[in-house]
Scaffold this active site. Structure first.
Site, PDB file in Angstrom:
ATOM      1  CD1 TRP A  95       0.043  -1.052   3.333  1.00  0.00           C
ATOM      2  CD2 TRP A  95       0.170   1.189   3.284  1.00  0.00           C
ATOM      3  NE1 TRP A  95       0.662  -0.646   4.483  1.00  0.00           N
ATOM      4  CE2 TRP A  95       0.752   0.725   4.490  1.00  0.00           C
ATOM      5  CE3 TRP A  95       0.138   2.562   3.058  1.00  0.00           C
ATOM      6  CZ2 TRP A  95       1.283   1.594   5.447  1.00  0.00           C
ATOM      7  CZ3 TRP A  95       0.669   3.433   4.005  1.00  0.00           C
ATOM      8  CH2 TRP A  95       1.229   2.927   5.180  1.00  0.00           C
ATOM      9  CD  GLU A 138       5.354   4.714  12.696  1.00  0.00           C
ATOM     10  OE1 GLU A 138       6.321   4.494  11.955  1.00  0.00           O
ATOM     11  OE2 GLU A 138       4.748   3.819  13.304  1.00  0.00           O
ATOM     12  CD  GLU A 176       8.277   0.896  10.661  1.00  0.00           C
ATOM     13  OE1 GLU A 176       7.719   1.954  11.008  1.00  0.00           O
ATOM     14  OE2 GLU A 176       7.962  -0.214  11.112  1.00  0.00           O
ATOM     15  CG  HIS A 179       4.298   3.012   9.098  1.00  0.00           C
ATOM     16  ND1 HIS A 179       4.844   2.099   9.976  1.00  0.00           N
ATOM     17  CD2 HIS A 179       3.870   2.282   8.032  1.00  0.00           C
ATOM     18  CE1 HIS A 179       4.745   0.883   9.474  1.00  0.00           C
ATOM     19  NE2 HIS A 179       4.159   0.967   8.293  1.00  0.00           N
ATOM     20  CD  GLU A 229       8.814  -2.962  13.942  1.00  0.00           C
ATOM     21  OE1 GLU A 229       7.652  -2.562  13.764  1.00  0.00           O
ATOM     22  OE2 GLU A 229       9.775  -2.502  13.310  1.00  0.00           O
ATOM     23  CB  THR A 232       4.605   0.453  16.724  1.00  0.00           C
ATOM     24  OG1 THR A 232       5.325  -0.686  16.261  1.00  0.00           O
ATOM     25  CG2 THR A 232       5.581   1.486  17.217  1.00  0.00           C
ATOM     26  CG  ASP A 261       3.095  -2.048   6.897  1.00  0.00           C
ATOM     27  OD1 ASP A 261       2.508  -2.932   6.248  1.00  0.00           O
ATOM     28  OD2 ASP A 261       3.555  -1.003   6.392  1.00  0.00           O
ATOM     29  CD  GLU A 262       4.615  -0.289  13.007  1.00  0.00           C
ATOM     30  OE1 GLU A 262       5.687  -0.876  12.822  1.00  0.00           O
ATOM     31  OE2 GLU A 262       4.511   0.961  12.974  1.00  0.00           O
ATOM     32  CG  HIS A 265       7.997  -4.283  10.120  1.00  0.00           C
ATOM     33  ND1 HIS A 265       7.750  -2.938  10.064  1.00  0.00           N
ATOM     34  CD2 HIS A 265       8.069  -4.712   8.837  1.00  0.00           C
ATOM     35  CE1 HIS A 265       7.692  -2.551   8.792  1.00  0.00           C
ATOM     36  NE2 HIS A 265       7.872  -3.617   8.031  1.00  0.00           N
TER      37      HIS A 265
HETATM   38 FE   LIG Z   1       7.608  -0.518  13.104  1.00  0.00          FE
HETATM   39 FE   LIG Z   2       5.915   2.240  11.977  1.00  0.00          FE
END
Ligand SMILES: [Fe+2]
Ligand SMILES: [Fe+2]
Length: 396
Positions: A95, A138, A176, A179, A229, A232, A261-262, A265
């Site tokens: 995305w 971020e 990242e 974000h 991670e 977040t 996403d976090e 990760h």
């Molecule tokens: Fe992250």
């Molecule tokens: Fe992030």
């Protein structure tokens, strides 16, 4: 991001093994500033270093990992290639911030912006304080890439190194980067926040760096990133949930997408630490206990807006009160990691290793108990102005 888990950064240099939850640690800690940046009034800025806020960091321990252990990371490069890089998403399938924002070339742009601002009107100031703090966290991404590149044995030695560790760090940073970009543009369009104050806070924060106390050790570094991670993930997941409650499904989507996403990760960093537990259980459990004794400081704990000396603590208090990121979350993350890495079942440890094992396995309930006690004694929280929202008052 958030919480008072930053407390150590404001404390004296003395090492403390107390598992005090951040709230208590913060309340107890005297604050010391560097003499060179000592200020008498809240609005004075040190003229010698006008680009740096007055923040003190711990005495920096460097290169604490024995050099021979660097070989471990070299020897698992093939493994990392196959097992870690798969957690990156191909750019073509990722995305992008634009997918969630009004399209500036479409005829409907102005209407879309108007709708976004209408939805934003329904959201309380306190939520914006937390969302802004998350966005600023971020946006300090250069600091986190720098931090990863302090780690011996896995750093990007050239800026375009082909090792899987370096490839991961660059591609992780690139993922990242979306974000802060997305949250920043959303907040700009919302018309609810003082962008100039926010931008100043970001500039101060990147100038300050961070103090994670990872000592150039990838053991400590990857334990730190596993924790962060997940933190977040929890925090963006909660801002998504709140946005939905306020009826802003689009903002909920934004925060939820970042949270996912976090999570990806977190999976990758946890796998690295799991591998270290497999190869070197003793060294890894000692590193885990070491990080937890020092407490996991939040990445943006040195934040400053040019006005509020305790901005991070104030932002964290609001996040705690809204249930976006709490001391309980800190304990839950720790407990999750202990389970994820099967720390309780480690065998063959030395006496010191067993002590470390016991310490991390018993820590989460202790943190929860101390937090409950602190809460039961807590006085009514004050209300303070936040420059990010034009000095409107928010309860801590
Ligand atoms: Fe992250
Ligand atoms: Fe992030």
């Amino acid at each position: 991001m958030d919480l008072k888990l930053t407390a150590p950064a404001f404390q004296s240099h003395k090492f403390t093994s107390s598992p005090l939850p951040p709230r208590m640690a913060t309340l107890r800690s005297p604050r010391f500033y560097m003499a060179s940046t000592l200020r008498t009034g809240a609005k004075e800025v040190d003229l010698k270093k006008p680009f740096m806020p007055p923040r003190e960091v711990h005495v920096q321990v460097t290169h604490s990992m024995p050099p021979q252990k660097i070989e471990i990371f070299k020897s698992i490069e093939g493994w990392a290639e196959e097992n870690i890089l798969i957690h990156l998403k191909p750019v073509e399938k990722c995305w992008q911030p634009q997918d969630f924002l009004p399209d500036p070339v479409s005829d409907g742009f102005e209407e879309q912006v108007r709708e976004l601002r209408e939805r934003a009107k329904e959201i309380p100031d306190e939520y914006y304080v937390v969302l802004v703090g998350d966005m600023i966290t971020e946006e300090a991404l250069p600091t986190y890439q720098t931090m990863l590149n302090t780690l011996d044995g896995v750093r990007d030695e050239t800026g375009a190194s082909p090792t899987p560790w370096a490839m991961w760090t660059r591609a992780w940073t690139a993922e990242e980067n979306r974000h802060g970009d997305l949250l920043n543009k959303y907040l700009y369009l919302s018309g609810r926040v003082d962008m100039r104050q926010i931008e100043k806070t970001i500039q101060y924060l990147i100038g300050s760096g961070m103090d994670p106390r990872t000592e150039n050790s990838p053991y400590l570094g990857f334990i730190y990133t596993s924790f962060q991670e997940r933190a977040t993930f929890v925090s963006h997941g909660n801002t998504a949930r709140h946005a939905k409650d306020y009826g802003d499904i689009k903002l909920a989507q934004i925060c939820g997408t970042i949270a996912s996403d976090e999570k990806r990760h977190e999976t990758a960093y946890c796998k690295i630490v799991e591998k270290l537990f497999e190869i070197d259980p003793e060294g890894t459990v000692l590193a885990f206990a070491d990080m937890m004794r020092k407490k996991i400081s939040m990445p943006a704990h040195l934040m400053y807006d040019g006005r509020d000396d305790n901005l991070f603590e104030h932002f964290s208090s609001v996040a705690q009160r809204l249930g976006v990121y709490t001391a309980k979350d800190y304990a839950d993350i720790l407990e999750f990691l202990v389970g994820r890495w099967k720390v309780e079942t480690l065998t063959g440890l030395s006496g010191e290793g067993q002590k470390a094992q016991e310490f991390v396995c018993n820590l989460a309930p202790r943190i929860r108990k101390l937090d409950e006690r602190a809460r039961s004694r807590a006085k009514e929280a004050p209300t303070l102005p936040f420059s990010w929202i034009f000095d409107r008052q928010v309860k801590l």
